[in-house]
Design a protein around this motif. Sequence first.
Motif, mmCIF file in Angstrom:
data_model
loop_
_atom_site.group_PDB
_atom_site.id
_atom_site.type_symbol
_atom_site.label_atom_id
_atom_site.label_comp_id
_atom_site.label_asym_id
_atom_site.label_seq_id
_atom_site.Cartn_x
_atom_site.Cartn_y
_atom_site.Cartn_z
ATOM 1 N N GLN A 4 0.830 -1.198 0.000
ATOM 2 C CA GLN A 4 0.000 0.000 0.000
ATOM 3 C C GLN A 4 0.872 1.260 0.000
ATOM 4 N N GLY A 5 0.645 2.116 -1.008
ATOM 5 C CA GLY A 5 1.371 3.371 -1.101
ATOM 6 C C GLY A 5 2.754 3.267 -1.703
ATOM 7 N N TYR A 6 3.172 2.072 -2.116
ATOM 8 C CA TYR A 6 4.494 1.900 -2.724
ATOM 9 C C TYR A 6 4.490 2.409 -4.170
ATOM 10 N N HIS A 7 5.690 2.728 -4.646
ATOM 11 C CA HIS A 7 5.899 3.136 -6.035
ATOM 12 C C HIS A 7 6.868 2.138 -6.670
ATOM 13 N N ARG A 31 1.445 1.775 -6.933
ATOM 14 C CA ARG A 31 1.355 2.361 -8.267
ATOM 15 C C ARG A 31 2.557 1.859 -9.049
ATOM 16 N N VAL A 32 2.365 1.592 -10.340
ATOM 17 C CA VAL A 32 3.381 0.863 -11.095
ATOM 18 C C VAL A 32 3.633 1.500 -12.454
ATOM 19 N N VAL A 33 4.910 1.530 -12.831
ATOM 20 C CA VAL A 33 5.308 1.850 -14.194
ATOM 21 C C VAL A 33 5.630 0.538 -14.903
ATOM 22 N N VAL A 34 4.897 0.255 -15.956
ATOM 23 C CA VAL A 34 5.091 -0.941 -16.774
ATOM 24 C C VAL A 34 6.057 -0.571 -17.891
ATOM 25 N N LEU A 72 13.912 6.358 -17.893
ATOM 26 C CA LEU A 72 12.820 5.599 -17.274
ATOM 27 C C LEU A 72 12.667 5.979 -15.807
ATOM 28 N N VAL A 73 13.780 6.062 -15.090
ATOM 29 C CA VAL A 73 13.721 6.423 -13.672
ATOM 30 C C VAL A 73 13.172 7.835 -13.499
ATOM 31 N N ALA A 74 13.610 8.757 -14.347
ATOM 32 C CA ALA A 74 13.103 10.135 -14.264
ATOM 33 C C ALA A 74 11.612 10.185 -14.554
ATOM 34 N N GLN A 75 11.164 9.433 -15.549
ATOM 35 C CA GLN A 75 9.740 9.397 -15.887
ATOM 36 C C GLN A 75 8.922 8.778 -14.761
ATOM 37 N N ALA A 76 9.472 7.743 -14.135
ATOM 38 C CA ALA A 76 8.768 7.105 -13.022
ATOM 39 C C ALA A 76 8.632 8.063 -11.841
ATOM 40 N N GLU A 77 9.700 8.764 -11.511
ATOM 41 C CA GLU A 77 9.636 9.715 -10.409
ATOM 42 C C GLU A 77 8.630 10.824 -10.696
ATOM 43 N N SER A 78 8.545 11.224 -11.956
ATOM 44 C CA SER A 78 7.569 12.246 -12.333
ATOM 45 C C SER A 78 6.146 11.716 -12.178
ATOM 46 N N ILE A 84 11.356 6.096 -6.231
ATOM 47 C CA ILE A 84 10.943 4.705 -6.453
ATOM 48 C C ILE A 84 11.197 3.905 -5.179
ATOM 49 N N ASP A 85 10.232 3.078 -4.799
ATOM 50 C CA ASP A 85 10.392 2.182 -3.649
ATOM 51 C C ASP A 85 10.842 0.787 -4.064
ATOM 52 N N VAL A 86 10.325 0.317 -5.190
ATOM 53 C CA VAL A 86 10.629 -1.032 -5.664
ATOM 54 C C VAL A 86 10.967 -0.966 -7.146
ATOM 55 N N PHE A 87 12.107 -1.518 -7.493
ATOM 56 C CA PHE A 87 12.478 -1.622 -8.907
ATOM 57 C C PHE A 87 12.732 -3.089 -9.201
#
Length: 261
Positions: A4-7, A31-34, A72-78, A84-87
């Motif tokens: 819960q609440g992780y990125h 919330r997830v970046v695919v 990708l990391v910059a886009q995810a943080e945006s 990011i909590d989990v990669f």
Amino acid sequence: MQLQGYHAVVTGAARGLGAAAAKRFVAEGARVVVADIDGEAARACAQAIDASGERATARVCDIADPAACAALVAQAESFFGAPIDVFLAHAGLGYAGPLTEADPERIRRIVEVNVLGTIYCAQAALRSLVRSPRASLIFTSSLQSVTARAQRSVYTASKHAIVGLTKALALEYSPQGVRVNAIAPASSDTPFLRTQLEAVGARDVDQAVREVAASMPLGWLPTPEDFADAAVFLASTSARSITGHNLLLDSGAAAGFFRRG
């Protein structure tokens, strides 16, 4: 709701094991970046997970390009508005066949994606993960990271490298609170396995898959959902004291006994 609440970011997430992990992360509250080199498939996966686009979004990334990993990391943080909590660095390529018949360009690409690409992902991700209070970097290794098989030499070498990377980064980043682990799955019944079986001459791929499953001590192959369970566990506080570990998800195969075939 273990996350819960992780990125979270998942590479190689358009299909198969990566898609299952991305879906499960969202189900657990993240919330997830695919991310995937196949942008159309990544978008379809993210849309299937969350049509609103609030909890899942897609990004194109060729992990063999360090600039693409940084982007990708910059886009995810945006997207998250937070570190990011989990990669989950899952993206990779397979190869099966005799080494003497392997095309040099194909060998180069396997090493470029599986080894260098994983390192580039880790390098970019860690710059964000060190700012998270619950950071977890997870690699996908393989059963072939701890064992070996004939006609899998290039792939096996690339996956052995992931285990070394996991251990070294666990030691390097534990003082900053980042846990680094790997999941070592045996083959699942995915397009990846079927392509490998075709490459080594299987005439009836369905039968070949059944034979692979029957050869496992438990008598079945791990599923994509099993992989997702393992990823959630390693990302969660349930694994808070686990780092530098290569978690076998292999139906007992690495124990050294195969029932048949």
